[in-house]
Design a protein around this motif. Sequence first.
Motif, PDB file in Angstrom:
ATOM      1  N   ARG A 246      27.531  36.007  58.920  1.00  0.00           N
ATOM      2  CA  ARG A 246      28.428  36.131  60.078  1.00  0.00           C
ATOM      3  C   ARG A 246      27.575  36.279  61.336  1.00  0.00           C
ATOM      4  O   ARG A 246      26.737  35.468  61.600  1.00  0.00           O
ATOM      5  CB  ARG A 246      29.374  37.331  59.884  1.00  0.00           C
ATOM      6  N   GLU A 247      27.768  37.365  62.037  1.00  0.00           N
ATOM      7  CA  GLU A 247      27.064  37.545  63.310  1.00  0.00           C
ATOM      8  C   GLU A 247      25.568  37.781  63.085  1.00  0.00           C
ATOM      9  O   GLU A 247      25.192  38.566  62.223  1.00  0.00           O
ATOM     10  CB  GLU A 247      27.665  38.760  64.016  1.00  0.00           C
ATOM     11  N   ILE A 248      24.762  37.078  63.858  1.00  0.00           N
ATOM     12  CA  ILE A 248      23.308  37.261  63.753  1.00  0.00           C
ATOM     13  C   ILE A 248      22.796  37.776  65.089  1.00  0.00           C
ATOM     14  O   ILE A 248      23.127  37.238  66.154  1.00  0.00           O
ATOM     15  CB  ILE A 248      22.602  35.939  63.391  1.00  0.00           C
ATOM     16  N   ARG A 249      21.990  38.828  65.013  1.00  0.00           N
ATOM     17  CA  ARG A 249      21.366  39.367  66.223  1.00  0.00           C
ATOM     18  C   ARG A 249      19.857  39.364  66.019  1.00  0.00           C
ATOM     19  O   ARG A 249      19.379  39.541  64.890  1.00  0.00           O
ATOM     20  CB  ARG A 249      21.846  40.792  66.500  1.00  0.00           C
ATOM     21  N   VAL A 250      19.139  39.153  67.112  1.00  0.00           N
ATOM     22  CA  VAL A 250      17.681  39.162  67.016  1.00  0.00           C
ATOM     23  C   VAL A 250      17.099  40.112  68.050  1.00  0.00           C
ATOM     24  O   VAL A 250      17.723  40.394  69.072  1.00  0.00           O
ATOM     25  CB  VAL A 250      17.070  37.756  67.252  1.00  0.00           C
TER      26      VAL A 250
END
Lengths: 325, 195
Positions: free
Chosen positions: B105-109
Amino acid sequence: MKRKILLAIPVFIILLVVFYIIPLFFKSDKETYRFVSTWGSEGSQPGQFSGPIGVAIDKAGFIYVSDAENNRIQKFTSDGAFVAEWGSEGDELGQLSRPMHITFSPDGKLYVAEYLNDRIQIFDTEGNSLGAIGTSGDEPGQFDAPGGVTVDAQGNIYVADFYNHRVQKFSKEGKFLSLIGESGQVFSGKLHYPTDITIGNDGSVYVADAYNYRVQHFSIAGKFLRKWGGPLGLGIPGVWKGWFKVATGTAVDSAGNIYVADFYNHRIQKFSPKGDYITALGEAGNGEGQFDRPTDIAIDQNGRVYVVDFGNNRIQVFQPESRKR
Amino acid sequence: MKTRKLRTWITAAFIMPALLISPVVFAAEKGGKADLKPKVTVAVDGLTCPFCAYGLEKRIKKLSAVRESTINIKKGTVELFPKKGQHIEIDAVKDAVKSGGFTPREIRVALVGKLVEWNGETVLSIVSTDEKGQKDETKYLLKANEQLKKLKASMKSPDESLFIAGKVVKETPDKHTDHPYTIIIEKYLALSKKG
């Protein structure tokens, strides 16, 4: 003739509803259990758990719990007093990496399914490693995340090979013998992420077919016998008695009854050897007798039921109370 | 006289470090507090089942650029921390999650790199070195928004190293098909000191 057929259709529908559809949703409990005790809390100290998965009982009555995120096995008395622990993260013999379901062989050895090491490691009751079987892969004899293990009366080893969607059978010496089930859904004998197996008192094999939301029953020879869980065991999840929302663990008692950890329904269900519903214990919560995603069950010689309460990081013990007529 | 000198030195000893780190603090305040570890965080449905969660952990551990991973069953997230000097590719993470039986789902870096103008777009350029010593550059488009404007305004030098954290979205402008990911900046921090 036409009239007879037209009359037969509603009769058939009524019979179907009365004798099949209604019983699917309304089953009565034939037995009850009472809560006895609990132990464990979240942590890494002796007696604490971080993601307990499997439970097994040795001939002397000691309780063993696989403590997956602490990468260890803990040993307790039947009252929950801590006795010993072993294992640390790693892939050497004696080390563990996400130990999942565990079982005792008839000759008293502890078999541990190691999820990240793709092997079954064997210990004595003091925690000494006696060896391991299996390597990573999808060939016969290899594993991709073995979640469950059991051993039959002859010493043959059965492994629920989670990501390969199959059960593998090995000789006592660890030689690959055969496959039970194959990857698939809906149809008989098809497995979809099996998590555990147990051997019935007649030597037949019960598989927790987790993401088909059912239990499948195979003969000693690996031939499909029956499946249950929801309508016709077709793989439909549900909250009603006799249905599952991910079957994660199985156990058998001295009478041959089958217990199933019904993970997302936060309960244990008990069935006859042929899959007829008997009773259920537990409900969602963190109080006594309540569960947060149970993963496994073990039954002692007195019929006491030990449940791994995964989300609550504890073991709960139940006693059969009465038998209803 | 000696006392006054000593007082001056003591005052300087307290004030100088504060002055040196002031751009960092300034930027941090503008962009919000930030944990400076580079990482990739993926939200995954269904992580409440340990059989699935540990299976995913197993697949993620096989990614060559991953030094450490943490699975938070309660939050339903996986955090991946890269090996020193290496970069974890978003596509590799997505493939690992899918092969574990999940949908990412949501990907954060959270990344450290430099701003570069490239084909008329502002990108975050990350230069990494793989295990064989091969250098590679990965460019993330930065969403043109108020945060990006503020970030650019806060920069003391165009060559400044930046810590940027944000949400990854897949957007494929014609000129950026080789690595079609855009970061919507949520936090930023200028890492170079005032010199």
